[in-house]
Design an enzyme around this catalytic site. Structure first.
Site, PDB file in Angstrom:
ATOM      1  CE  LYS A  84       1.379 -17.619  -3.278  1.00 25.46           C
ATOM      2  NZ  LYS A  84       0.488 -18.799  -3.317  1.00 25.46           N
ATOM      3  CE1 TYR A 102      -3.650  -2.474   0.399  1.00 26.13           C
ATOM      4  CE2 TYR A 102      -4.679  -0.467   1.209  1.00 26.13           C
ATOM      5  CZ  TYR A 102      -4.787  -1.750   0.727  1.00 26.13           C
ATOM      6  OH  TYR A 102      -6.017  -2.316   0.577  1.00 26.13           O
TER       7      TYR A 102
HETATM    8  C1  IPM Z   1     -10.396  -1.015   4.029  1.00 27.94           C
HETATM    9  C2  IPM Z   1     -10.681  -0.371   2.705  1.00 27.94           C
HETATM   10  C3  IPM Z   1      -9.538   0.561   2.365  1.00 27.94           C
HETATM   11  C4  IPM Z   1      -8.287  -0.282   2.223  1.00 27.94           C
HETATM   12  C5  IPM Z   1      -9.744   1.436   1.124  1.00 27.94           C
HETATM   13  C6  IPM Z   1     -11.028   2.237   1.224  1.00 27.94           C
HETATM   14  C7  IPM Z   1      -8.576   2.330   0.862  1.00 27.94           C
HETATM   15  O1  IPM Z   1     -10.910  -1.327   1.735  1.00 27.94           O
HETATM   16  O2  IPM Z   1     -10.245  -0.286   5.023  1.00 27.94           O
HETATM   17  O3  IPM Z   1     -10.348  -2.241   4.081  1.00 27.94           O
HETATM   18  O4  IPM Z   1      -8.008  -0.836   1.146  1.00 27.94           O
HETATM   19  O5  IPM Z   1      -7.559  -0.401   3.207  1.00 27.94           O
END
Ligand code: IPM
Ligand code: MG
Length: 362
Positions: free
Chosen positions: A192, A141
């Site tokens: 994984k 992320y």
């Molecule tokens: C979550 C959501 C978020 C994520 C999005 C909205 C950015 O799906 O909190 O699980 O991917 O973390």
């Protein structure tokens, strides 16, 4: 000492569900002596529309000062064609990373009253109580480099980076082991490691960290198998600890075991215990503004806030019991409705929880 809660309704159904959670907080203030102040600010697409950023500076400053943040949801069709850098989701990701909220706790609990609402057979899910501990500020992320580049032949190539430092793995593993000690003492680490070096390191560090928690039982599972096991025999799990992206995916999967994603709260904590609390469902633009959304995940997020940040476990217990009681009474929003139950709106559900809270206080 008065504690400060920053309330961020966000987009879509965010406003409606937060409205009900605020009723609960106000009831706790008025009737239970909860010593908090609430302040509201903008985040997500709504903030982008008004201020040109999904995470305006004043919102971030207020969040940093607050003891806890209560967030509704972000995102919606309206903003889907914006560049990623200013999408509503960036508001949420920015809060997570700026506040250092590395530990995301996502409980998946099946309320016995809702056993019929699950798409799985009742015997597979009844009594389900899993805690997913998702790493929230690292991994793919946030890894650099990231982007879309053009190759020499003119073809475009997208790329992201999966990266974890030992210290990041160690601190989330510790959180998982600590939580397991208060539950059934079992942790399953999901990776994984058969393909990705980064998660091979993850497995290694989780195993090392485990040496100071040898009373806790540790197992490892590949993520594909974990997805399968979650729907095959979910009760084998107690605490699952995993990376940011695997946790995102597996927590949606675990949520559905419980009948509806509309029931599940979450807590995101940093090293100092400061936390952001939010339902794990999204902004559900398709039902926004219709007074249909289930406010219980948000109300249960308030309960987690009382437990993990505000240090009021008794009040948290009262919320949990009130939610259970309204379910006992047969009240159901559309997402958890089944034959013979009483269909209620967002506001009616919130009011019913508040009424139970008041009753329990007498
Ligand atoms: C979550 C959501 C978020 C994520 C999005 C909205 C950015 O799906 O909190 O699980 O991917 O973390
Ligand atoms: Mg998600």
């Amino acid at each position: 000492m008065t504690q400060n809660i920053l309330v961020l309704p966000g987009d879509g159904i965010g406003q409606e569900i937060i409205g009900e959670a605020l009723k609960v907080l106000r009831t706790l203030k008025a009737d239970y002596g909860l010593d908090v102040e609430m302040e509201e600010a903008l985040v997500g697409g709504t903030a982008y529309d008004e201020k040109g950023s999904p995470l305006p500076d004043d919102t971030l400053a207020l969040a940093k000062d607050a003891d806890a943040v209560l967030l509704g949801a972000v995102g919606g069709h309206k903003w889907e064609s914006l560049p990623i850098a200013v999408r509503p989701e960036k508001g949420l990701l920015g809060l997570r990373s700026e506040l250092g909220l590395f530990a995301n706790l996502r409980p998946a609990i099946l309320y016995p009253q809702l056993a019929d609402a699950s798409t799985l057979k009742p015997e597979i899910v009844s009594g389900l109580d899993i805690m997913i501990v998702r790493e929230l500020t690292g991994g793919i992320y946030f890894g650099q480099p990231r982007g879309v580049r053009e190759l020499e032949n003119g073809e475009r190539e997208g790329f992201n980076t999966l990266v974890y430092k030992e210290s990041e793995v160690e601190r989330i593993a510790k959180v998982a082991f600590d939580i397991a000690r208060k539950r059934n003492n079992r942790v399953c680490s999901v990776d994984k490691a058969n393909v990705l070096e980064c998660t091979e390191l993850w497995r290694d560090v989780v195993t090392q960290t485990h040496s100071s928690f040898s009373d806790v039982q540790l197992s490892h599972m590949y993520v594909d198998n974990a997805a399968m096991q979650l729907v095959r025999a979910p009760k084998q799990f107690d605490v699952i600890v995993t990376t940011n992206m695997f946790g995102d995916i597996l927590s949606d999967c675990a949520a559905m075991l419980t009948g509806s994603i509309g029931m599940l709260p979450s807590a995101s904590l940093n090293e100092t215990g400061q936390g952001m609390y939010e339902p794990i469902h999204g902004s559900a633009p398709d039902i926004a503004g219709q007074n249909k959304a289930n406010p219980l995940a948000t109300i249960l997020s308030v309960s987690m806030m009382l437990r993990y940040t505000l240090n009021e476990p008794d009040m948290a217990e009262h919320i949990d019991r009130s939610v259970s009681a309204v379910l006992d009474d047969g009240l159901r929003t559309e997402d958890i409705y089944s034959d013979g139950m009483q269909k209620v709106s967002t506001i009616e559900m919130g009011d019913a929880v508040v009424a139970k809270l008041k009753e329990l206080n007498n």
